[in-house]
Write an enzyme that holds these catalytic residues in place. Structure first.
Site, short mmCIF file in Angstrom:
data_model
loop_
_atom_site.label_atom_id
_atom_site.label_comp_id
_atom_site.label_asym_id
_atom_site.label_seq_id
_atom_site.Cartn_x
_atom_site.Cartn_y
_atom_site.Cartn_z
N ASP A 284 0.88 -1.16 0.00
CA ASP A 284 0.00 0.00 0.00
C ASP A 284 0.92 1.21 0.00
OD1 ASP A 284 -1.56 2.18 0.61
OD2 ASP A 284 -2.54 1.29 2.35
N VAL A 285 0.96 1.94 -1.10
CA VAL A 285 1.97 2.99 -1.25
C VAL A 285 1.78 4.14 -0.27
CG1 VAL A 285 2.45 2.45 -3.66
CG2 VAL A 285 0.65 4.13 -3.10
N ASN B 119 4.37 3.99 -10.01
CA ASN B 119 3.27 3.93 -10.98
C ASN B 119 1.89 3.92 -10.35
OD1 ASN B 119 1.87 3.05 -13.62
ND2 ASN B 119 1.49 1.31 -12.25
N TYR C 150 -7.21 14.61 -9.33
CA TYR C 150 -6.21 13.88 -10.10
C TYR C 150 -5.14 14.84 -10.63
CZ TYR C 150 -4.37 10.75 -13.75
OH TYR C 150 -3.56 9.97 -14.55
N THR D 162 -6.44 1.33 -20.53
CA THR D 162 -6.16 0.47 -19.39
C THR D 162 -7.46 0.15 -18.66
OG1 THR D 162 -5.84 2.30 -17.84
CG2 THR D 162 -3.90 1.55 -19.06
#
Length: 270
Positions: free
Chosen positions: A78-79, A105, A170, A205
């Site tokens: 979990d970044v 990423n 974002y 994606t």
């Protein structure tokens, strides 16, 4: 970028440009991250695949090992967790050696008009996209320095270069990644660590498909850019492999754009 390139965009035959490289890639259970893992492994790197999607991440690592024994391993990360970053750096060092490539990423996307963007949604993207990148770079400094230097590749976006409606949270995080990249490059250059940001445009994606629908025709969006199509994850993987390699040895603090020409124009274009 590489003599190993084939006629299929974004793919390579087994190569050695990244032989001796040890990479940690976040968000590598699918989409762009999985493409990055496949490309770096195909060019000779050993890869720690990390994600919170355990089943998918383990499968990516298994596929890489099926092609080359010992090419990869999987670690849950979990970044946004400092503890998880400590564990991931310990794991990659124990499994392969100190990393000399980090690909930040992992990221989330959220569509909402500014007026209707909740604080919870804003903070959710902030923690993964921005704080995750910060924690990753910070955690990598010591082991990468011990490895004699390396390359950090931070995934931003064309929304880290210019705005677009309905993606305030974002865009904020992707601009932040762009700025942090430059600061880190200035601070870490003396340690032999290069830091660059990658700015993809519209890439087909699973993350995009969650919003558009699996069967949505993306060609109208692709038709807006110079190349007339949306991109594939493998095409961004080629750029990431270049930045991970010594071919980019004099590149740091820079923005590498792969957007089919989206940022080549301005609002007056018909």
């Amino acid at each position: 970028m590489s003599a190993a390139m084939t006629t299929t965009p974004g793919t390579v035959t087994n190569g050695s440009r990244l032989s001796g490289k040890i990479a940690l890639i976040t968000g590598a259970a699918g989409g762009q991250g999985a493409a990055f893992a496949r490309r770096l492994a195909a060019e000779g790197a050993r890869v720690l695949v990390t994600d919170v999607e355990d089943a998918e991440g383990k499968e990516v690592a298994a596929q890489l090992c099926a092609h080359r024994a010992g090419a990869a391993a999987y670690q849950r990360l979990d970044v946004a967790s400092e503890e998880d970053w400590t564990s991931a750096l310990e794991r990659v060092t124990e499994e392969f050696g100190p990393p000399n490539v980090l690909v930040n990423n992992a990221g989330l996307l959220h569509f909402s008009e500014l007026e209707h963007t909740t604080l919870a949604d804003y903070e959710r993207l902030l923690r993964v996209n921005q704080i995750g990148t910060f924690l990753g770079m910070r955690a990598a400094v010591a082991p990468m320095t011990s490895a004699g230097g390396g390359s950090i590749v931070n995934l931003s976006s064309v929304e880290g270069l210019a705005g677009m409606p309905n993606v305030a949270a974002y865009t904020a995080t992707k601009f932040a990644i762009r700025g942090m990249t430059k600061v880190a490059a200035l601070e870490l250059g003396g340690k032999g660590i290069r830091v660059n940001s990658v700015h993809p445009g519209m890439i087909d994606t699973a993350m995009i498909r969650r919003f558009t629908g699996e069967d949505t025709d993306l060609s109208p969006v692709g038709g807006k850019v110079a190349l007339g199509r949306v991109g594939a994850p493998e095409e961004i993987a080629g750029l990431v492999a270049f930045l991970a390699s010594d071919d980019s040895s004099y590149s740091t603090g820079a923005e590498f754009v792969a957007d089919g020409g989206a940022t080549a124009t301005h609002a007056l274009k018909s």
